[in-house]
Design a protein around this motif. Structure first.
Motif: not given
Ligand SMILES: Cc1cc2nc3c(=O)[nH]c(=O)nc-3n(C[C@H](O)[C@H](O)[C@H](O)COP(=O)(O)OP(=O)(O)OC[C@H]3O[C@@H](n4cnc5c(N)ncnc54)[C@H](O)[C@@H]3O)c2cc1C
Length: 527
Positions: A106, A110, A113, A148, A172, A174, A178, A181-182, A187, A237, A467
C-alpha cells in the motif's frame, strides 16, 4: 523523469525485470493475466504494468519513491501499479491480489524510510492511493474526513481554506508525507505538544481488511481501531479514509528561526535547550537541528513556533531561555497555514497552492535512525555527539521536544507508546547523492548511533516506527516469528507490542498485510 532508454538500462540491471523483459509474451501474461483479468472483471482498469507501458510504469513507480536507495537498479519492482479511485476498487484489488497470490504494497506518500511501500521480497502489486485524496471539512463540527491517499500538504491546505484559517491539524511538517503511513505510525509535528499526535486526533477510520471488507470504527472493533493509530502502516489493512479532530488555532501563530555556530556556543545552548524545551508552555514548540557546515564547523538551528503573538513569544523566551537572545525583529506573526509553508522545506517563493504538489523536490539517498532521551546529555557526551557531526557535514540530528500534551496520554492510550518522561526525540539523518557512497554514509550513521547508546532510553532502546530502521532487525517477506519480531517490535511499541500481536492474529491471521518489520501473527492466538 526517466526516459525509456533509462528504463531499459535499469531493467537490464535488475534481475526481476530482466527476466520479465526476456520472457515470452505468453510467460509474462501467464504471470499477470489472472490478476489483470480479475481486476478488469471488477471494473478496475486504472493500472499500469511495465509490459504495457514501460515509461508510464517507471514514471509512476518513481514518482512517490522518496528515498533513492529504493530506486536503485537492484530494487525489486512491482508487476502492477494500481491507482484505485474508490473504496470499492481498493476492496477489489485486495480480493484479486489475494486470490491470485500477490503480495500487497500500500502506498500513500511513499516516504517510508525503508521503502516498505514500493519494494517487496516476492512478486507484488502496489496499490497507490494518490487518487483517494479528498479532504471534506466540517467547520461547524471542527472535524474533517480525508482520503487515505491524501498528503499532509493537501490536508493542511484544504482545512485552512475551508475554515478561513481557524483550524489546523497536528501532524508532521513535510507536505508530501502521506497521511496513510504517517498517521498509522503516530505523526509528530509542531502542534503535538499542544494537541498530541496526528493519531491522537483520529475519531474514526474506514479500513479495507484482508478479506476485502470495508470497516469503520464500530465494525472493526476497539482493538483494531487502537492498533491502526500508531501500530505502523502496512500491517492492518488499507486505510481509505481518516476522520480527524481539527486543531483550533484560533488566531495567528508566531514563528522564528535562530541559527548559532561554533563548538562552545552550540554546546552551551543545546545543553540548556535539553532542560528548557519540554518544559515550555504547551503552546510553544522549539526544536534544535544540529549539523556542521562544509568547513566542519558545528551549527544549531532553533526553530520556534508559538500559538500566540510576538510579544508573548519574546517574553517566554526571555524568561525561560534568555541565552538564546530571541529578539522581536526575527519573530513573525502569521496565519498557521503560512507557518506550514514556511517550515515545509519548499523553495523560497512557493505559494500555499504548492502544498498540493505531491512530488518531493530534491530527492536524495538517505538513512535515518531515532532515539528518545529521558536524561539530559552531559557536556562530555554531547561533545562526543558533536564530534560525529563535525566529521560528517552530510549528517544532521533533529531534536524534537516532547512534554506538554505528549505527557498526558498513557502509553497504551493508542499503539504509539513514547509518552511521559521523554525530554525529546532524536532523529539522525544522513543524505547523499551517489549510490556508490551508500556504505560510507550508512557506516557513519551506525557508528554515531552506537556511540549514543549509553545516553538514550534503555530496556528497550526506544525507536519511532515512522523513522523505520532495518538495522533493528527485519524478516524477509514479513514472516518473522513473534520472538524474532520482538527485537524491533519492543523498541517501536514497548509493552504495546504484545497487544499488537494479539490484534494482528485476530484481524489478519493469514498475514496478508506484511512487511519486513510488520507485526507478526502468533499461530497460537489465531481464532
Ligand atoms: C521528508 C520527510 C519528512 C518527514 N517528516 C516527518 C515529521 O515531521 N513527523 C513525523 O512523525 N514523521 C515524519 N516523516 C516520517 C513519515 O511520517 C513516515 O515515513 C511515514 O510512514 C510516511 O508515510 P507515507 O504515506 O508518506 O509513506 P508510504 O511509504 O506510502 O507508507 C509508509 C508505510 O505505511 C503503509 N501505508 C501507506 N498508506 C497506508 C494506508 N492508507 N493504509 C495502511 N497502510 C498504509 C505503507 O504500506 C508503508 O508500510 C517524514 C518523512 C520524510 C521522508
Amino acid at each position: 523523469m526517466a526516459t525509456l532508454t533509462t528504463f531499459v538500462i535499469v531493467a537490464l540491471l535488475n534481475p526481476l525485470l530482466y527476466s520479465l523483459l526476456n520472457a515470452s509474451p505468453s510467460m509474462a501474461s501467464t504471470l499477470e493475466s489472472g490478476l489483470l483479468d480479475c481486476l478488469e472483471d471488477n471494473s478496475v482498469i486504472n493500472y499500469t504494468t511495465f509490459t504495457s507501458s514501460p515509461q508510464i510504469y517507471y514514471n509512476l513507480l518513481n514518482f512517490s519513491i522518496q528515498n533513492l536507495r529504493f530506486a536503485e537498479p537492484s530494487t525489486p519492482m512491482p508487476y502492477v501499479i494500481v491507482l484505485p479511485s474508490s473504496n470499492i476498487q481498493v476492496q477489489s484489488v485486495v480480493v484479486c491480489s489475494r486470490r491470485h497470490g500477490w503480495l500487497i504494497r500500500t502506498r500513500c506518500g511513499g516516504h517510508s524510510y525503508e521503502g516498505f511501500s514500493s519494494t517487496g521480497d516476492s512478486p507484488f502489486v502496489i496499490i497507490d492511493l494518490m487518487r483517494l485524496n479528498k479532504v471534506d471539512v466540517d467547520v461547524a463540527e471542527g472535524t474533517a474526513w480525508i482520503g487515505g491517499g491524501a498528503t499532509l500538504g493537501e490536508t493542511y491546505y484544504h482545512i485552512a481554506k475551508a475554515s478561513k484559517d481557524r483550524y489546523g491539524f497536528s501532524a508532521g511538517s513535510c507536505p508530501t508525507v502521506g497521511s496513510g503511513g504517517h498517521i498509522s505510525g503516530g505523526g509528530f509535528g509542531l502542534l503535538s505538544r499542544k494537541f498530541g499526535l496526528a493519531a491522537d486526533n483520529i475519531l474514526d477510520a474506514l479500513v479495507v481488511n484482508a478479506d476485502g471488507l470495508l470497516l469503520d470504527k464500530t465494525t472493526m472493533g476497539k482493538d483494531m481501531f487502537w492498533a491502526i493509530r500508531g501500530g505502523g502502516g502496512g500491517s492492518w489493512g488499507i486505510v481509505v479514509a481518516w476522520k480527524l479532530r481539527l486543531a483550533d488555532i484560533n488566531g495567528k501563530v508566531t514563528v522564528f528561526q535562530a541559527k548559532r555556530e561554533g563548538n562552545e556556543t552550540v554546546m552551551n545552548l543545546v545543553r540548556e535547550w535539553q532542560v528548557v524545551a519540554h518544559n515550555l508552555p504547551k503552546e510553544f514548540y522549539l526544536s534544535a537541528t544540529l549539523a556542521a557546515n562544509s568547513s566542519h564547523v558545528i551549527g544549531v538551528s532553533f526553530l520556534g513556533m508559538y500559538l500566540g503573538g510576538v510579544d508573548d513569544t519574546v517574553r517566554i523566551m526571555r524568561d525561560q531561555f534568555r541565552s538564546l537572545a530571541i529578539r522581536k525583529s526575527i519573530c513573525k506573526e502569521m496565519p498557521w497555514i503560512d507557518s506550514v509553508l514556511r517550515f515545509s522545506g519548499l523553495p523560497d517563493g512557493s505559494t500555499k497552492e504548492d502544498l498540493l504538489n505531491r512530488f518531493l523536490v530534491g530527492k536524495s539517498f538517505f538513512k535515518a535512525k531515532s532515539d528518545y532521551v529521558k536524561v539530559p546529555l552531559n557536556a562530555s557526551s554531547l561533545e562526543g555527539a558533536i564530534k560525529y557531526l563535525e566529521e560528517e557535514p552530510s549528517g544532521t540530528i533533529i531534536l524534537d521536544p516532547y512534554g506538554g500534551k505528549m505527557d498526558e496520554f498513557e502509553e497504551d492510550h493508542i499503539a504509539f507508546p513514547h509518552r511521559k518522561g521523554n525530554l525529546y526525540g532524536i532523529q539522525y539523518i544522513v543524505n547523499w547523492q551517489r549510490q556508490e557512497d551508500d556504505y560510507k554514509y550508512m557506516n557513519w550513521i551506525k557508528r554515531f548511533y552506537d556511540y549514543m547508546e549509553p545516553y538514550v532510553s534503555k530496556s528497550p532502546r526506544e525507536a519511532y516506527v515512522n523513522y523505520l530502521d532495518m538495522d533493528l532487525g527485519a524478516a524477509r517477506n514479513g514472516t518473522a516469528s513473534v520472538e524474532t519480531a520482538r527485537k524491533w517490535g519492543k523498541r517501536y511499541f514497548k509493552n504495546n507490542f504484545d497487544r499488537l500481536v494479539t490484534v494482528k492474529s485476530h484481524v489478519d491471521p493469514h498475514n496478508v498485510f506484511r512487511n519486513p518489520q510488520g507485526i507478526p501473527v502468533d499461530p497460537k492466538q489465531v481464532r
